[in-house]
Write an enzyme that holds these catalytic residues in place. Structure first.
Site, PDB file in Angstrom:
ATOM      1  N   LYS A  15      11.160   2.052   8.763  1.00  0.00           N
ATOM      2  CA  LYS A  15      10.737   2.635   9.906  1.00  0.00           C
ATOM      3  C   LYS A  15      12.000   3.029  11.148  1.00  0.00           C
ATOM      4  O   LYS A  15      12.181   3.823  11.698  1.00  0.00           O
ATOM      5  CB  LYS A  15       9.479   2.231  10.876  1.00  0.00           C
ATOM      6  CG  LYS A  15       8.279   2.300  10.102  1.00  0.00           C
ATOM      7  CD  LYS A  15       7.094   2.139  10.779  1.00  0.00           C
ATOM      8  CE  LYS A  15       5.752   2.722  10.047  1.00  0.00           C
ATOM      9  NZ  LYS A  15       4.485   2.954  10.645  1.00  0.00           N
TER      10      LYS A  15
ATOM     11  N   LYS B  72       5.311   5.839  -0.276  1.00  0.00           N
ATOM     12  CA  LYS B  72       3.795   5.836   0.133  1.00  0.00           C
ATOM     13  C   LYS B  72       3.440   6.823   0.886  1.00  0.00           C
ATOM     14  O   LYS B  72       4.158   7.200   1.673  1.00  0.00           O
ATOM     15  CB  LYS B  72       3.446   4.099   0.727  1.00  0.00           C
ATOM     16  CG  LYS B  72       3.430   4.289   2.086  1.00  0.00           C
ATOM     17  CD  LYS B  72       2.793   2.916   2.608  1.00  0.00           C
ATOM     18  CE  LYS B  72       2.758   2.965   4.047  1.00  0.00           C
ATOM     19  NZ  LYS B  72       1.823   3.922   4.664  1.00  0.00           N
TER      20      LYS B  72
ATOM     21  N   LYS C 101       0.324   8.501   7.323  1.00  0.00           N
ATOM     22  CA  LYS C 101      -0.213   9.543   8.319  1.00  0.00           C
ATOM     23  C   LYS C 101       1.120  10.034   8.913  1.00  0.00           C
ATOM     24  O   LYS C 101       0.740  11.066   9.866  1.00  0.00           O
ATOM     25  CB  LYS C 101      -1.376   9.120   8.940  1.00  0.00           C
ATOM     26  CG  LYS C 101      -1.297   7.727   9.946  1.00  0.00           C
ATOM     27  CD  LYS C 101      -2.415   7.394  10.493  1.00  0.00           C
ATOM     28  CE  LYS C 101      -2.782   5.897  10.408  1.00  0.00           C
ATOM     29  NZ  LYS C 101      -1.899   4.842  10.890  1.00  0.00           N
TER      30      LYS C 101
END
Ligand code: ATP
Ligand code: MG
Length: 333
Positions: free
Chosen positions: A114, A195, A198
């Site tokens: 991230k 992966k 959302k």
């Protein structure tokens, strides 16, 4: 009275819930709700580790709660609540930051992924796993149903709990991960090496639980496949088709071998078309129920009652932690 096993899990209100969240996590939440004392949280404090629009965040909290109920969670069976409504999460989160080590947090792959390529990231994104540890340990949880990407955070939670127990005396239950053999890591439709998420900026990468039928058909027809035409499960050589086979198998309740057999001699086109229809049929009742629940005006009351129950469950652990560590002015806590 026999005490039921404590279960805790959460989902971030960071976007529309995906098929990955459903197959990897939410379905498990529903499966264990009747045999356990389950706490399911909308983890809004985790969501703000990356920038969020305040108005949209508030809406997404209600959206996610409605989806919890639409997929089958019963708020009279499970405790559904919002993380920031229960201050004990933040308080224990801080205390655990003072138990966790910089080195172990630096090894977390979610943080690496991230923060990759970003000019600056928040301190909260780095310390995220300590808040997650607090979420779980606060409820003395025995089991935590999550997808494969959270396994590392669960291991860290156990390490922190063990360290705390060794230093201050037995305080926390050591939680175990509850992870599916199949479906724990659903991959992106546009790139099977990532992966499904959302918060991925590309909506084509995922099926969202509330996608209308035509959008599901379109996304499926554009989903990447592998070089030959064979519908065969081989995650190494055929990662894209294997991912679609996993989704098919879980959504149609059929074994992978059976599906492979059904599509022998047929191409990817038929396979993807059928899969789209299976998803449309699976999601239709959930979407109908979602619309009812979201417009019912009952969500805020459900969350208020959930927060009340969660506070009652959380407080004794936090009091014990403070006593063990020597915090506060109240000696008799
Ligand atoms: P974000 O991109 O904002 O991190 P996310 O899709 O990863 O969103 P989370 O709220 O972080 O969703 O995770 C909620 C739960 O869904 C966790 O238990 C996580 O392990 C699970 N999960 C997330 N993505 C997948 C996936 N692709 N396959 C299976 N489980 C998943
Ligand atoms: Mg995530």
């Amino acid at each position: 009275m026999i005490q039921k096993t404590r279960v805790f899990s959460g989902i971030q209100p960071t976007g529309q819930i995906t098929l990955g969240n459903y197959l990897g996590a939410l379905k498990q939440f529903v499966n264990v709700q009747h045999t356990s004392d389950a706490f399911y949280c909308v983890v809004d404090l985790h969501a703000i580790t990356v920038p969020q629009d305040p108005k949209q965040l508030r809406e997404r909290i209600l959206d996610l709660t409605s989806l919890y109920i639409a997929v089958g969670l019963d708020p009279t069976q499970s405790t559904l609540f919002v993380q920031s409504d229960v201050a004990e999460h933040s308080e224990l989160g801080w205390i655990l930051q003072c138990v966790a080590h910089m080195g172990e947090l630096s090894r977390m792959t979610q943080y690496k992924e991230k923060s990759d390529g970003k000019d600056s990231v928040t301190v909260g994104l780095f310390t995220y796993p300590t808040l997650m540890a607090a979420d779980i340990l606060l409820y003395q949880s025995s089991f935590v149903p999550v997808g494969d990407d959270q396994k590392q955070h669960l291991e860290l939670t156990r390490d922190i709990a063990e360290r705390f127990n060794a230093r201050f005396g037995k305080t926390f239950t050591l939680p175990e991960v509850l992870m599916l053999k199949q479906g724990a890591r659903i991959m992106s439709l546009d790139d099977p090496s990532n992966k499904m998420s959302k918060s991925n900026p590309n909506p084509q990468s995922r099926i969202e639980m509330l996608d209308p039928p035509d959008l599901i058909r379109k996304k499926m027809s554009r989903a990447v496949t592998d070089s030959d035409r064979e519908v065969r499960y081989d995650p190494k050589l055929k990662p894209a088709v294997s991912n679609l086979l996993t989704i098919y198998s879980l959504s149609a309740n059929k074994s992978i071998e059976e599906i492979e057999h059904d599509y022998q001699g047929k191409g990817y086109g038929d396979f993807k078309k059928d899969l789209a229809e299976i998803l449309v049929a699976m999601l239709d009742p959930i979407q109908k129920r979602y619309a009812e629940v979201r417009n019912s005006g009952e969500i805020e009351g459900i969350l208020a009652r959930g927060a009340e129950r969660a506070r009652i469950a959380a407080k004794p652990t936090l009091d014990l932690v403070k006593r063990q560590v020597g915090l506060g002015s109240t000696q008799h806590l």
